[in-house]
Design a protein around this motif. Structure first.
Motif, PDB file in Angstrom:
ATOM      1  N   SER A 174       0.831  -1.206   0.000  1.00 16.79           N
ATOM      2  CA  SER A 174       0.000   0.000   0.000  1.00 16.79           C
ATOM      3  C   SER A 174       0.858   1.245   0.000  1.00 16.79           C
ATOM      4  O   SER A 174       0.593   2.217  -0.714  1.00 16.79           O
ATOM      5  N   MET A 175       1.905   1.206   0.809  1.00 17.13           N
ATOM      6  CA  MET A 175       2.754   2.396   0.925  1.00 17.13           C
ATOM      7  C   MET A 175       3.625   2.584  -0.314  1.00 17.13           C
ATOM      8  O   MET A 175       3.951   3.714  -0.679  1.00 17.13           O
ATOM      9  N   ASP A 176       3.990   1.484  -0.913  1.00 13.46           N
ATOM     10  CA  ASP A 176       4.816   1.596  -2.127  1.00 13.46           C
ATOM     11  C   ASP A 176       4.031   2.288  -3.246  1.00 13.46           C
ATOM     12  O   ASP A 176       4.630   2.868  -4.163  1.00 13.46           O
ATOM     13  N   GLY A 177       2.734   2.239  -3.145  1.00 12.55           N
ATOM     14  CA  GLY A 177       1.896   2.854  -4.181  1.00 12.55           C
ATOM     15  C   GLY A 177       1.726   4.354  -4.022  1.00 12.55           C
ATOM     16  O   GLY A 177       1.169   5.026  -4.883  1.00 12.55           O
ATOM     17  N   ILE A 178       2.228   4.878  -2.918  1.00  9.14           N
ATOM     18  CA  ILE A 178       2.079   6.327  -2.694  1.00  9.14           C
ATOM     19  C   ILE A 178       2.978   7.067  -3.671  1.00  9.14           C
ATOM     20  O   ILE A 178       4.183   6.793  -3.753  1.00  9.14           O
ATOM     21  N   PRO A 179       2.428   7.999  -4.446  1.00  6.92           N
ATOM     22  CA  PRO A 179       3.247   8.685  -5.458  1.00  6.92           C
ATOM     23  C   PRO A 179       4.284   9.617  -4.828  1.00  6.92           C
ATOM     24  O   PRO A 179       4.075  10.174  -3.760  1.00  6.92           O
ATOM     25  N   SER A 180       5.399   9.786  -5.556  1.00  2.18           N
ATOM     26  CA  SER A 180       6.457  10.661  -5.075  1.00  2.18           C
ATOM     27  C   SER A 180       6.048  12.121  -5.247  1.00  2.18           C
ATOM     28  O   SER A 180       5.468  12.492  -6.265  1.00  2.18           O
ATOM     29  N   ARG A 181       6.323  12.911  -4.288  1.00  2.00           N
ATOM     30  CA  ARG A 181       5.970  14.341  -4.364  1.00  2.00           C
ATOM     31  C   ARG A 181       7.191  15.240  -4.151  1.00  2.00           C
ATOM     32  O   ARG A 181       7.057  16.426  -3.891  1.00  2.00           O
ATOM     33  N   THR A 182       8.369  14.642  -4.224  1.00  4.85           N
ATOM     34  CA  THR A 182       9.591  15.454  -4.050  1.00  4.85           C
ATOM     35  C   THR A 182       9.735  16.409  -5.222  1.00  4.85           C
ATOM     36  O   THR A 182       9.652  15.992  -6.382  1.00  4.85           O
ATOM     37  N   ASP A 183       9.895  17.675  -4.916  1.00  3.45           N
ATOM     38  CA  ASP A 183      10.011  18.689  -5.960  1.00  3.45           C
ATOM     39  C   ASP A 183      11.488  18.843  -6.356  1.00  3.45           C
ATOM     40  O   ASP A 183      12.242  19.606  -5.734  1.00  3.45           O
ATOM     41  N   LYS A 184      11.860  18.084  -7.365  1.00 11.10           N
ATOM     42  CA  LYS A 184      13.265  18.079  -7.791  1.00 11.10           C
ATOM     43  C   LYS A 184      13.727  19.454  -8.252  1.00 11.10           C
ATOM     44  O   LYS A 184      14.823  19.904  -7.902  1.00 11.10           O
ATOM     45  N   LYS A 185      12.864  20.130  -9.004  1.00  7.45           N
ATOM     46  CA  LYS A 185      13.241  21.445  -9.538  1.00  7.45           C
ATOM     47  C   LYS A 185      13.549  22.420  -8.389  1.00  7.45           C
ATOM     48  O   LYS A 185      14.497  23.202  -8.449  1.00  7.45           O
ATOM     49  N   LEU A 186      12.685  22.330  -7.388  1.00  7.42           N
ATOM     50  CA  LEU A 186      12.871  23.220  -6.237  1.00  7.42           C
ATOM     51  C   LEU A 186      14.218  22.937  -5.546  1.00  7.42           C
ATOM     52  O   LEU A 186      14.961  23.867  -5.189  1.00  7.42           O
ATOM     53  N   ILE A 187      14.516  21.638  -5.391  1.00  9.34           N
ATOM     54  CA  ILE A 187      15.784  21.261  -4.736  1.00  9.34           C
ATOM     55  C   ILE A 187      16.969  21.778  -5.548  1.00  9.34           C
ATOM     56  O   ILE A 187      17.900  22.392  -5.004  1.00  9.34           O
ATOM     57  N   LEU A 188      16.909  21.539  -6.865  1.00  8.14           N
ATOM     58  CA  LEU A 188      18.041  21.943  -7.717  1.00  8.14           C
ATOM     59  C   LEU A 188      18.198  23.466  -7.767  1.00  8.14           C
ATOM     60  O   LEU A 188      19.318  23.972  -7.759  1.00  8.14           O
ATOM     61  N   SER A 189      17.053  24.153  -7.783  1.00 12.02           N
ATOM     62  CA  SER A 189      17.167  25.623  -7.793  1.00 12.02           C
ATOM     63  C   SER A 189      17.711  26.131  -6.457  1.00 12.02           C
ATOM     64  O   SER A 189      18.452  27.111  -6.407  1.00 12.02           O
ATOM     65  N   GLU A 190      17.327  25.440  -5.371  1.00  9.52           N
ATOM     66  CA  GLU A 190      17.873  25.793  -4.050  1.00  9.52           C
ATOM     67  C   GLU A 190      19.393  25.623  -4.037  1.00  9.52           C
ATOM     68  O   GLU A 190      20.133  26.449  -3.503  1.00  9.52           O
ATOM     69  N   ILE A 191      19.812  24.505  -4.655  1.00  8.02           N
ATOM     70  CA  ILE A 191      21.258  24.227  -4.713  1.00  8.02           C
ATOM     71  C   ILE A 191      21.978  25.301  -5.528  1.00  8.02           C
ATOM     72  O   ILE A 191      23.012  25.822  -5.110  1.00  8.02           O
ATOM     73  N   GLN A 192      21.368  25.657  -6.662  1.00  9.87           N
ATOM     74  CA  GLN A 192      21.983  26.676  -7.530  1.00  9.87           C
ATOM     75  C   GLN A 192      22.066  28.017  -6.834  1.00  9.87           C
ATOM     76  O   GLN A 192      23.116  28.676  -6.842  1.00  9.87           O
ATOM     77  N   SER A 193      20.960  28.422  -6.219  1.00  7.35           N
ATOM     78  CA  SER A 193      20.964  29.725  -5.548  1.00  7.35           C
ATOM     79  C   SER A 193      21.868  29.674  -4.321  1.00  7.35           C
ATOM     80  O   SER A 193      22.496  30.668  -3.975  1.00  7.35           O
ATOM     81  N   GLY A 194      21.899  28.495  -3.704  1.00  8.49           N
ATOM     82  CA  GLY A 194      22.802  28.317  -2.556  1.00  8.49           C
ATOM     83  C   GLY A 194      24.247  28.499  -2.955  1.00  8.49           C
ATOM     84  O   GLY A 194      25.047  29.087  -2.232  1.00  8.49           O
ATOM     85  N   LYS A 195      24.575  27.992  -4.158  1.00 11.75           N
ATOM     86  CA  LYS A 195      25.943  28.143  -4.666  1.00 11.75           C
ATOM     87  C   LYS A 195      26.281  29.611  -4.841  1.00 11.75           C
ATOM     88  O   LYS A 195      27.356  30.071  -4.499  1.00 11.75           O
ATOM     89  N   LYS A 196      25.280  30.329  -5.435  1.00 15.55           N
ATOM     90  CA  LYS A 196      25.505  31.769  -5.648  1.00 15.55           C
ATOM     91  C   LYS A 196      25.691  32.462  -4.301  1.00 15.55           C
ATOM     92  O   LYS A 196      26.575  33.282  -4.123  1.00 15.55           O
ATOM     93  N   ARG A 197      24.785  32.076  -3.372  1.00 16.37           N
ATOM     94  CA  ARG A 197      24.869  32.683  -2.034  1.00 16.37           C
ATOM     95  C   ARG A 197      26.211  32.354  -1.407  1.00 16.37           C
ATOM     96  O   ARG A 197      26.847  33.171  -0.770  1.00 16.37           O
ATOM     97  N   TRP A 198      26.634  31.098  -1.628  1.00 15.57           N
ATOM     98  CA  TRP A 198      27.889  30.643  -1.042  1.00 15.57           C
ATOM     99  C   TRP A 198      29.060  31.452  -1.601  1.00 15.57           C
ATOM    100  O   TRP A 198      29.931  31.884  -0.865  1.00 15.57           O
ATOM    101  N   ASN A 199      29.017  31.663  -2.930  1.00 15.15           N
ATOM    102  CA  ASN A 199      30.087  32.444  -3.556  1.00 15.15           C
ATOM    103  C   ASN A 199      30.106  33.870  -3.021  1.00 15.15           C
ATOM    104  O   ASN A 199      31.149  34.414  -2.708  1.00 15.15           O
TER     105      ASN A 199
END
Lengths: 277, 187
Positions: free
Chosen positions: A16-41
């Protein structure tokens, strides 16, 4: 419920649990990483600039209050902290000499006592006392003159903000003085010569003489010292601290025996005194 | 997978995107199974992948990436749980003040697991103590061996075995008790 039933239920729940769809927002994570890099720089740049600024500030503070620190005194001139690097005992010379005051004895700090004593004791006014004499070369490595010639006090014959040098005998010298003289010579009046200021870099010379043989206040002391006694006294004479003060505040303390250029004048054969230089 | 990790370490953002695709399901399921509320799962998953990216250079490749992933997910879920418990208590206080009966609002988890038996078992698992719940989840839902579980939770393998066994027994007891009381539908 047996094990098999439980396993079955667990497997069913898992499905039942394996059938739960994924809701991880990949775009959001990657954009966070990108902006984080800029912030880091950007933050790296800020941190770098901040570090440089902090280092500069720290250096200034260290210069102002650390190794080369000098405190502002009330009267505006600067007092050095207790730092031997800033004030250096460049050389020292010690000897026991016959002191001839000549016509200048009135200017000596002990001349008054000497005259009275001589009158009382009926000694010749031409008496030549022996003195333990120190000549000290003190160098000022700081960029400013130490001490001031302002506020001369005629009562004490001294400058309020002037540099003063005095000697503090160490234990071994005190013991020798006690043994040879029966008293602490350094507690007696001193013939003092030295400027109230030490100019920057050039430094100054200070002379301190302690009268030995004219003192007869102490019954146990000999009026005249034997040659061996003078030698004994001279051997330990370097066991003193040279102390610089301004307004009774200690600004430097140097151990005379540690001075690289320390000259102890040899006792001459004639009369057992050093020849006055 | 290793080449994706290496590429991501070298700054290849697309490679990291592929790693997210590959492991996001695992992270979400694991988070949900150990008790993160369904609504919060995406947030936990996002934090997990941000944290992994931040510490990716520390991953030496000697241990399994999935073991490392579980460990980080567990830590993030715990941190999140601590924050949420504080928020939850404030929310419940607010609900009480507004006379809203919390019992009539069915949690999303219960809506998600439509099978009553599944819902009850899920609830029983959540009632287990952490030290039993996490090994049970890792063993039965994530297919980890005792050795792998021991690496994730930092306990001896023998300890893991004991905990799985005890956790399992406690689950069986709970289910048996509910059956004695007249079924699981009240659960």
């Amino acid at each position: 419920m047996d094990d098999k039933q439980l396993d079955k239920k667990l497997k069913k729940l898992r499905s039942s649990m394996d059938g739960i769809p994924s809701r991880t927002d990949k775009k959001l994570i990657l954009s966070e990483i990108q902006s984080g890099k800029k912030r880091w720089n950007t933050s790296n740049l800020i941190i770098y600039a901040g570090s440089v600024a902090c280092l500069l500030l720290l250096s200034l503070l260290l210069i102002q209050s650390g190794t080369f620190s000098f405190n502002n005194a009330d009267d505006g001139f600067l007092l050095s902290s207790e730092d031997e690097e800033v004030v250096l005992l460049e050389y020292g010379s010690i000897g026991i000499v016959k002191q001839d005051f000549g016509n200048n004895y009135l200017f000596s700090s002990t001349s008054h006592n000497l005259i009275i004593e001589n009158n009382v004791r009926g000694m010749s006014e031409n008496a030549q006392p022996a003195v333990l004499e120190y000549h000290l070369g003190i160098r000022n490595n700081w960029g400013e003159t130490i001490g001031s010639i302002k506020d001369f006090s005629p009562e004490t014959n001294s400058y309020k903000n002037g540099v003063k040098v005095h000697l503090e005998p160490r234990k071994s010298l005190i013991e020798v003085m006690d043994e040879v003289l029966g008293y602490n010579l350094f507690e007696r009046p001193v013939f003092y010569d030295g400027l109230p200021v030490i100019p920057s870099i050039r430094g100054g010379v200070y002379s301190l003489s302690f009268e030995i043989e004219s003192d007869r206040e102490y019954e146990n002391s000999s009026p005249f010292l034997a040659e061996s006694q003078r030698k004994r006294l001279l051997e330990e004479a370097g066991e003193v601290d040279v102390v610089l003060t301004i307004k009774d505040k200690e600004i430097a303390r140097m151990y005379l025996n540690e001075t690289e250029m320390l000259h102890i004048a040899p006792i001459s054969d004639e009369g057992g005194y050093n020849e006055k230089e | 997978m290793h080449h994706l990790i290496d590429s991501a370490k070298a700054g290849d953002i697309d490679a990291y995107g592929q790693l997210i695709d590959q492991f996001s399901g695992t992270v979400e399921r694991f988070a949900f199974q150990i008790g993160v509320s369904y609504d919060d799962v995406p947030d936990v998953s996002q934090e997990v992948f941000l944290r992994i990216y931040r510490f990716l250079h520390q991953f030496d490749g000697e241990s399994s990436f999935s073991t490392w992933l579980y460990k980080i997910t567990l830590n993030v879920a715990r941190d999140y749980g601590r924050k949420q418990s504080s928020i939850k208590s404030k929310t419940e206080l607010l609900k009480r003040q507004q006379n809203i009966d919390a019992s009539v609002v069915e949690p999303i988890e219960m809506q998600l697991l439509r099978d009553e038996e599944d819902r009850y078992l899920y609830q029983c698992i959540q009632e287990l103590k952490d030290k039993y719940r996490i090994p049970i989840v890792l063993h039965y839902f994530q297919d980890l061996t005792y050795q792998e579980i021991s690496k994730v939770i930092g306990a001896k393998e023998s300890t893991v075995k004991v905990r799985v066994l005890r956790g399992r027994n406690q689950l069986a007891d709970k289910i048996n008790n509910s059956l004695v009381k007249g079924g699981i539908n009240h659960g």
